[in-house]
Design an enzyme around this catalytic site. Structure first.
Site, PDB file in Angstrom:
ATOM      1  N   GLU A 280      49.372  80.800   5.705  1.00  0.00           N
ATOM      2  CA  GLU A 280      49.691  80.047   4.477  1.00  0.00           C
ATOM      3  C   GLU A 280      48.512  79.205   4.032  1.00  0.00           C
ATOM      4  OE1 GLU A 280      51.458  80.292   7.287  1.00  0.00           O
ATOM      5  OE2 GLU A 280      53.596  79.967   6.950  1.00  0.00           O
TER       6      GLU A 280
ATOM      7  N   ASN B 119      46.896  85.011   9.284  1.00  0.00           N
ATOM      8  CA  ASN B 119      46.470  84.028  10.288  1.00  0.00           C
ATOM      9  C   ASN B 119      45.152  84.472  10.925  1.00  0.00           C
ATOM     10  OD1 ASN B 119      48.140  86.016  11.554  1.00  0.00           O
ATOM     11  ND2 ASN B 119      48.591  84.673  13.269  1.00  0.00           N
TER      12      ASN B 119
HETATM   13  N1  THU Z   1      51.315  80.941  12.193  1.00  0.00           N
HETATM   14  C1  THU Z   1      51.129  81.154  10.862  1.00  0.00           C
HETATM   15  O1  THU Z   1      50.172  81.814  10.444  1.00  0.00           O
HETATM   16  N2  THU Z   1      52.049  80.614  10.005  1.00  0.00           N
HETATM   17  C2  THU Z   1      53.155  79.908  10.394  1.00  0.00           C
HETATM   18  O2  THU Z   1      53.895  79.435   9.539  1.00  0.00           O
HETATM   19  C3  THU Z   1      53.444  79.735  11.809  1.00  0.00           C
HETATM   20  C4  THU Z   1      52.390  80.159  12.757  1.00  0.00           C
HETATM   21  C5  THU Z   1      50.345  81.535  13.127  1.00  0.00           C
HETATM   22  C6  THU Z   1      49.476  80.544  13.852  1.00  0.00           C
HETATM   23  C7  THU Z   1      49.097  81.351  15.087  1.00  0.00           C
HETATM   24  O3  THU Z   1      47.988  82.191  14.750  1.00  0.00           O
HETATM   25  C8  THU Z   1      50.303  82.231  15.332  1.00  0.00           C
HETATM   26  O4  THU Z   1      51.027  82.248  14.115  1.00  0.00           O
HETATM   27  C9  THU Z   1      51.200  81.745  16.461  1.00  0.00           C
HETATM   28  O5  THU Z   1      51.526  80.422  16.313  1.00  0.00           O
END
Ligand code: THU
Length: 159
Positions: A74, A61
């Site tokens: 993802e 992320n």
């Molecule tokens: N996040 C992801 O990378 N994938 C997910 O499936 C859910 C949420 C990230 C987005 C943000 O940077 C952090 O997790 C908190 O929501």
């Protein structure tokens, strides 16, 4: 009136029951976890994909001071695969995470936006994407087609 029932199967297993391919992807995702850029949420997520050429790509992320600019792990790895392994089929994806509080027990399933992105990729390649999900502790979940997470999906057919 008619009703429609939507069902799909999630396999829940111990790490010792995960296939070699699944372990390869989960290990790659865990190794990438420190590369999350999550200074705002402190919620680190990493995803790894296996492509048809046997390559493993990872994404994490990537948050931004302008919060909505942030992108989930993802979609980072789906975009990377489309750009650097263009035309290859994504056979499987693993998703792992570490919340602010430290190692968790419950697997993380992709957010709604990422489900939509997975659905688009699955449609483009006309091949299912196996999805592996786990936390640092606890069991592993496996879904044989990630698109099943988004029943009644919106797609290009509707345009
Ligand atoms: N996040 C992801 O990378 N994938 C997910 O499936 C859910 C949420 C990230 C987005 C943000 O940077 C952090 O997790 C908190 O929501």
């Amino acid at each position: 009136m008619k009703t429609k029932e939507v069902t799909f199967t999630v396999e829940e297993m111990d790490r010792s029951e995960v296939s070699t391919e699944g372990i390869r992807l989960l290990d790659a995702a865990f190794a990438a976890l420190p590369n999350a850029h999550a200074p705002y949420s402190q919620f680190r997520v990493a995803a790894a994909v296996l492509t048809s050429s046997g390559s493993v790509l990872v994404g994490t992320n990537q948050e931004n001071a302008s919060y909505p600019v942030g992108i989930c792990a993802e979609r980072v790895v789906l975009s990377a695969a489309s750009a650097v392994a263009h035309g290859e089929t994504i056979l499987s994806m693993a998703v792992v995470y570490r919340p602010l509080a430290g190692p968790a027990q419950k697997p993380l399933s992709p957010c709604g936006m990422c489900r939509q992105a997975l659905h688009e990729q699955r449609t483009r390649q006309n091949h299912p994407i196996v999805l592996w999900m786990t936390a640092e502790q606890g069991s592993v979940w496996r879904i044989s087609d990630a698109s099943e997470l988004l029943p009644f999906a919106f797609s290009a057919k509707e345009l």
